[in-house]
Every structure is written in C-alpha cells, then in structure tokens.
Design a protein around this motif. Structure first.
Motif, PDB file in Angstrom:
ATOM      1  N   SER A 199       9.130 -27.027   6.399  1.00 17.87           N
ATOM      2  CA  SER A 199       7.755 -27.061   6.976  1.00 17.87           C
ATOM      3  C   SER A 199       7.050 -25.777   6.808  1.00 17.87           C
ATOM      4  O   SER A 199       7.308 -25.035   7.477  1.00 17.87           O
ATOM      5  N   PRO A 200       6.259 -25.711   5.683  1.00 14.60           N
ATOM      6  CA  PRO A 200       5.571 -24.525   5.117  1.00 14.60           C
ATOM      7  C   PRO A 200       4.704 -24.145   6.448  1.00 14.60           C
ATOM      8  O   PRO A 200       3.988 -24.792   7.369  1.00 14.60           O
ATOM      9  N   CYS A 201       4.382 -22.882   6.398  1.00 11.65           N
ATOM     10  CA  CYS A 201       3.567 -21.964   7.519  1.00 11.65           C
ATOM     11  C   CYS A 201       2.246 -22.604   6.983  1.00 11.65           C
ATOM     12  O   CYS A 201       1.823 -22.363   5.908  1.00 11.65           O
ATOM     13  N   GLY A 202       1.226 -22.829   8.162  1.00 12.36           N
ATOM     14  CA  GLY A 202      -0.023 -23.226   7.812  1.00 12.36           C
ATOM     15  C   GLY A 202      -0.970 -22.225   7.450  1.00 12.36           C
ATOM     16  O   GLY A 202      -1.970 -22.380   6.690  1.00 12.36           O
ATOM     17  N   ASP A 203      -0.788 -20.843   7.884  1.00  9.36           N
ATOM     18  CA  ASP A 203      -1.554 -19.936   7.340  1.00  9.36           C
ATOM     19  C   ASP A 203      -1.380 -19.235   6.221  1.00  9.36           C
ATOM     20  O   ASP A 203      -2.256 -18.871   5.339  1.00  9.36           O
ATOM     21  N   CYS A 204      -0.031 -19.212   5.530  1.00  5.93           N
ATOM     22  CA  CYS A 204       0.310 -18.610   4.555  1.00  5.93           C
ATOM     23  C   CYS A 204       0.761 -19.754   3.460  1.00  5.93           C
ATOM     24  O   CYS A 204       1.059 -19.348   2.173  1.00  5.93           O
ATOM     25  N   HIS A 205       0.998 -20.993   3.762  1.00  8.96           N
ATOM     26  CA  HIS A 205       1.071 -22.018   2.915  1.00  8.96           C
ATOM     27  C   HIS A 205       2.428 -21.885   2.369  1.00  8.96           C
ATOM     28  O   HIS A 205       2.780 -22.036   1.265  1.00  8.96           O
ATOM     29  N   GLY A 206       3.562 -21.319   2.997  1.00  8.39           N
ATOM     30  CA  GLY A 206       4.828 -21.042   2.752  1.00  8.39           C
ATOM     31  C   GLY A 206       5.054 -20.028   1.918  1.00  8.39           C
ATOM     32  O   GLY A 206       6.204 -19.606   1.525  1.00  8.39           O
ATOM     33  N   GLN A 207       4.120 -19.006   1.738  1.00  5.28           N
ATOM     34  CA  GLN A 207       4.388 -17.924   0.587  1.00  5.28           C
ATOM     35  C   GLN A 207       5.058 -16.648   1.509  1.00  5.28           C
ATOM     36  O   GLN A 207       5.304 -15.723   0.968  1.00  5.28           O
ATOM     37  N   GLY A 208       4.546 -16.757   2.981  1.00  6.53           N
ATOM     38  CA  GLY A 208       5.171 -15.607   3.677  1.00  6.53           C
ATOM     39  C   GLY A 208       4.387 -14.478   3.682  1.00  6.53           C
ATOM     40  O   GLY A 208       4.599 -13.441   4.168  1.00  6.53           O
ATOM     41  N   ARG A 209       3.261 -14.414   2.902  1.00  9.31           N
ATOM     42  CA  ARG A 209       2.342 -13.281   2.681  1.00  9.31           C
ATOM     43  C   ARG A 209       0.769 -13.822   2.621  1.00  9.31           C
ATOM     44  O   ARG A 209       0.719 -15.013   2.245  1.00  9.31           O
ATOM     45  N   VAL A 210      -0.114 -12.880   3.156  1.00 12.80           N
ATOM     46  CA  VAL A 210      -1.539 -13.096   3.462  1.00 12.80           C
ATOM     47  C   VAL A 210      -2.278 -12.205   2.813  1.00 12.80           C
ATOM     48  O   VAL A 210      -1.802 -11.102   2.714  1.00 12.80           O
ATOM     49  N   GLU A 211      -3.475 -12.518   2.087  1.00 12.17           N
ATOM     50  CA  GLU A 211      -4.373 -11.465   1.638  1.00 12.17           C
ATOM     51  C   GLU A 211      -5.048 -10.769   2.705  1.00 12.17           C
ATOM     52  O   GLU A 211      -5.533 -11.446   3.679  1.00 12.17           O
ATOM     53  N   ARG A 212      -4.827  -9.410   2.596  1.00 12.54           N
ATOM     54  CA  ARG A 212      -5.397  -8.747   3.895  1.00 12.54           C
ATOM     55  C   ARG A 212      -5.917  -7.163   3.317  1.00 12.54           C
ATOM     56  O   ARG A 212      -5.442  -6.610   2.408  1.00 12.54           O
ATOM     57  N   THR A 213      -7.036  -6.667   4.121  1.00 13.87           N
ATOM     58  CA  THR A 213      -7.333  -5.379   3.944  1.00 13.87           C
ATOM     59  C   THR A 213      -6.687  -4.571   4.804  1.00 13.87           C
ATOM     60  O   THR A 213      -6.997  -4.765   5.841  1.00 13.87           O
ATOM     61  N   LYS A 214      -5.696  -3.426   4.418  1.00 13.97           N
ATOM     62  CA  LYS A 214      -5.109  -2.634   5.242  1.00 13.97           C
ATOM     63  C   LYS A 214      -5.841  -1.367   5.287  1.00 13.97           C
ATOM     64  O   LYS A 214      -6.079  -0.755   4.418  1.00 13.97           O
ATOM     65  N   THR A 215      -5.816  -0.702   6.512  1.00 10.09           N
ATOM     66  CA  THR A 215      -6.409   0.445   6.618  1.00 10.09           C
ATOM     67  C   THR A 215      -5.356   1.621   6.883  1.00 10.09           C
ATOM     68  O   THR A 215      -4.551   1.463   7.890  1.00 10.09           O
ATOM     69  N   LEU A 216      -5.114   2.642   6.135  1.00  8.89           N
ATOM     70  CA  LEU A 216      -4.202   3.602   6.181  1.00  8.89           C
ATOM     71  C   LEU A 216      -4.599   5.010   6.209  1.00  8.89           C
ATOM     72  O   LEU A 216      -5.922   5.315   5.867  1.00  8.89           O
ATOM     73  N   GLN A 217      -3.908   5.741   7.148  1.00  8.43           N
ATOM     74  CA  GLN A 217      -4.190   7.434   7.098  1.00  8.43           C
ATOM     75  C   GLN A 217      -3.440   7.988   6.288  1.00  8.43           C
ATOM     76  O   GLN A 217      -2.212   8.199   6.426  1.00  8.43           O
ATOM     77  N   VAL A 218      -3.854   8.652   5.203  1.00  6.21           N
ATOM     78  CA  VAL A 218      -3.107   9.383   4.244  1.00  6.21           C
ATOM     79  C   VAL A 218      -3.176  11.063   4.389  1.00  6.21           C
ATOM     80  O   VAL A 218      -4.561  11.395   4.402  1.00  6.21           O
ATOM     81  N   LYS A 219      -2.375  11.557   4.324  1.00  6.18           N
ATOM     82  CA  LYS A 219      -2.286  13.112   4.415  1.00  6.18           C
ATOM     83  C   LYS A 219      -1.924  13.574   2.889  1.00  6.18           C
ATOM     84  O   LYS A 219      -1.039  13.545   2.366  1.00  6.18           O
ATOM     85  N   ILE A 220      -2.976  14.314   2.609  1.00  2.86           N
ATOM     86  CA  ILE A 220      -2.998  14.902   1.082  1.00  2.86           C
ATOM     87  C   ILE A 220      -2.946  16.424   1.374  1.00  2.86           C
ATOM     88  O   ILE A 220      -3.334  17.080   2.118  1.00  2.86           O
ATOM     89  N   PRO A 221      -1.649  16.960   0.879  1.00  2.00           N
ATOM     90  CA  PRO A 221      -1.177  18.308   1.036  1.00  2.00           C
ATOM     91  C   PRO A 221      -2.100  19.245   0.402  1.00  2.00           C
ATOM     92  O   PRO A 221      -2.865  19.014  -0.639  1.00  2.00           O
ATOM     93  N   ALA A 222      -2.097  20.327   0.708  1.00  2.00           N
ATOM     94  CA  ALA A 222      -2.849  21.468   0.086  1.00  2.00           C
ATOM     95  C   ALA A 222      -2.316  21.705  -1.186  1.00  2.00           C
ATOM     96  O   ALA A 222      -0.920  22.056  -1.375  1.00  2.00           O
ATOM     97  N   GLY A 223      -3.392  21.901  -2.344  1.00  2.00           N
ATOM     98  CA  GLY A 223      -2.819  22.342  -3.435  1.00  2.00           C
ATOM     99  C   GLY A 223      -2.834  21.354  -4.555  1.00  2.00           C
ATOM    100  O   GLY A 223      -2.303  21.479  -5.753  1.00  2.00           O
TER     101      GLY A 223
END
Length: 380
Positions: A199-223
């Motif tokens: 019984s496939p999931c109705g949100d991802c249609h059985g793929q287990g993944r969905v398209e989404r925009t993810k926001t991340l905090q990235v720490k760029i080291p000096a130099g």
C-alpha cells in the motif's frame, strides 16, 4: 576466441586529457556521477550504463599502476593473459571487484548488490567576499533536495507492510540466459530490495522521498579559498526506501576584490604614488585586511618596485602562520594640471639637457642603448 566488445577510451568517457592530474580525474568523475547517478535517473537504463562506464574508467585511471598499464596497452591490459601469466587480471589489484561491480554476477558468482542505495550527494556553490573567506562566516543556505517523507518515515508504505517481490521472489536479483552465459542483475522491479510495497504512501507515492527545500546553517572556517569544499555528512538526498542519505558538499568561490589579489596565503595590491613622491621619497598609508599601515617609499623609487609587508597576508585553513602582503608601486602621471603646475614642470623638464640627462633616467638610458645596438646590427 570470441571477439571482445569494443569499449570507449577511458579518458574520453571522463572527458579529460591524457595528461590529466589526479584532481582533474576526481572532478570529472564527480561530474559524471552527479549527472548519471541512478538515484537521479530512476528507470533510465542509458544513464545507469553511463554511470557504470564512468565508474569503471575512474577506478582504472585513479590507480597509478593500472593507469600506466592502460596508457601503454589500452583495454588489452586487463584482458585474460595480459601481464606475463597468472590468469585473468594477474598483477592488477582488485580488478575482479571493479568488473564484478559493473557487470554483476557473471556465471552466477559473486554476491551482488542488495538493498537500497544511499542517497545521492549534493553540490552547492557558495560565493564569498575576500573578507568573508579570510575571516570565516556562518551563513544560511537553502537546498532543493529529496528529503525523507514524513508520513511514512521513508519506507514508502502507508501501513508499513512489505511483500516479497514477485519478480525476484525476495532475492533482489534476477538470473537470465544470454547465449551460453548465465548472468544475474539487480531486479528491475524492486530495485534490489527484494520487497515491494503493498500500500504505497499517498504523499510520496511509494518512493519514501519528497521534494523539499531545506534550510541549513553552514559554518565556513577562516582562511578558505576558491575550490575548498566543506562536507556536511548526511545532508544530501535521502536514500530510497529508508536508505541512508548522501552528503552535501559546499564549494567555495571567492569573488574578485577591488584592491587585493590573493595568491595562496599572500596578497598583492598596487599602490599609486606621485612622481614627486617617487623621486624624493615619502611615507604613504596602505590598506591591509587589519587596517591601514605606513609604507616607507625610498627616494628614486621606480614604478613596479615591490615592497613586502610580512604577516599581512592570509592565514589559510592549512597554514600555521599568515602569508605576506606585496605592495607594487605605480608612479602616476599627473593630470588636470593648473597653469602654475604646468609651468613648474616645464621649468623642471628644461633642466634635463644634453647627455647629462641620461644619468637621471636609468631605464631610459638602457632602452636607448638597446635601440642603438639594434639599429647597428640591422645596418651592418
């Protein structure tokens, strides 16, 4: 003996020159992998074949000894009997692993890949100013990606129930006959998992993944500098059917600066001065990344003269101490002269008369002597 299937040149496959460095090979393989990865091209058999072709090419060319043999003998270097006896692949480490991974379990041997593959890696290019790269920065980024479906927790099933695949009967692989050869490959129906979703999931249609925009905090080291990469483990695409996610690679690009030019740990800049300052000497204020400092200009300084300010460069992520700042003097010709200034310059110029004027212009004297020598040779 059966004819060997023709194969493309490995350098052509990766799109690099034969003298390509190890880093060039790695970059080329990364581009191919990102373009043809099966997770990015589900059901595309041509892309899957291209991915395997790139993988084979890189695994040979990235190994020094294999690359030397390939450059000398081509694909024949890895055919049966090559290398002075000892059976197929004698003298070549792990060649069986390479071809086994590409062509699957030939003659029914080997173990084969089972279970879902990890998610694809993602690349992101971050542009920084020189000041941000030198000092380090924390920055939020938004990444469009395939993320784990929240409704089914990545399983792809609405009720969590899985059934044995009817095609491979739970084995994850199918066997087929090609002439006299019996071969195995990953099951095209279940993707090697051995299970299918009832019984496939109705949100991802059985793929287990969905398209989404993810926001991340990235720490760029000096130099950091252009080309440096920061790896964020597990922040790539979610794997299919609950498999582990890939990684995110943030690549740094430093924008050109209006004053400084970076060369590794060192910085370079041009310092414009007036003719009078160059002739008489002076002290000028020059910029650095830590504020202005005083630079002493000796009398009779010529344009192009370079001065070194120690420890005023960049301390990179790989250095224990900062580089230097090199200031190149540029003597400017004055413009927008007043009447008085023009008259003073005319009076000054009038003092340069006869052969005695040459002693005040060292470069001009050298140039004139060179011209005379040139014409003497041309007319002799």
């Amino acid at each position: 003996m059966a004819a060997t299937m023709s194969k493309r040149d490995y350098y052509e496959v990766l799109g690099v020159a034969r003298e390509a460095s190890d880093e060039d090979l790695k970059k080329a393989y990364r581009r191919c992998a990102m373009k043809y990865h099966p997770d990015r091209n589900p059901g595309d058999h041509a892309a899957e074949a291209s991915f395997k072709e790139c993988k084979e090419a890189y695994e040979v060319l990235s190994d020094g000894s294999k690359r030397r043999m390939y450059d000398q003998h081509g694909h024949a270097a890895f055919e049966h009997g090559m290398g002075g006896g000892g059976g197929p692949g004698a003298g070549y480490a792990d060649m069986g692993d390479i071809f086994g991974d590409i062509f699957g379990n030939i003659f029914g041997g080997g173990t084969g890949a089972r279970g879902p593959r990890r998610g694809a890696d993602i690349g992101y290019v971050m542009e920084l100013s020189l000041e941000e790269a030198v000092g380090g920065i924390d920055r939020k980024i938004e990444i469009p990606t395939l993320d784990e479906c929240g409704s089914c927790k990545g399983s792809g099933s609405s009720d969590g129930k899985l059934e044995n695949c009817e095609t491979c009967h739970g084995r994850g692989q199918v066997r087929f006959q090609r002439g006299i050869f019996s071969m195995q490959q990953t099951c095209p129906h279940c993707g090697g998992r051995g299970k299918t979703i009832a019984s496939p999931c109705g949100d991802c249609h059985g793929q287990g993944r969905v398209e989404r925009t993810k926001t991340l905090q990235v720490k760029i080291p000096a130099g950091v500098d252009t080309g440096d990469r920061i790896r964020l483990t597990g922040e790539g695409e979610a794997g299919p059917a609950g498999a582990p996610p890939g990684d995110l690679y943030v690549e740094v690009r430093v924008r050109p600066h209006e004053i400084f030019e970076r060369d590794g740990d060192d910085l370079h800049c041009d310092v414009p001065i007036r003719i009078s300052q160059a002739a008489l000497g002076d002290s000028v204020r020059v910029p650095t990344l830590d504020g202005e400092v005083e630079l002493r200009i000796p009398a009779e300084t010529q344009t192009g003269k370079q001065f070194r300010l120690r420890d005023r460069g960049v301390k990179s992520v790989r250095s224990r101490s900062p580089g230097d700042l090199y200031c190149r003097v540029v003597v400017e010709t004055p413009v927008n002269l007043t009447t008085e200034q023009r008259e003073l310059l005319e009076q000054f110029e009038a003092t340069f008369v006869g052969d005695g004027a040459r002693k005040h212009s060292p470069r001009s004297s050298t140039f004139i002597d060179g011209v005379k020598g040139f014409w003497d040779r041309m007319t002799s």
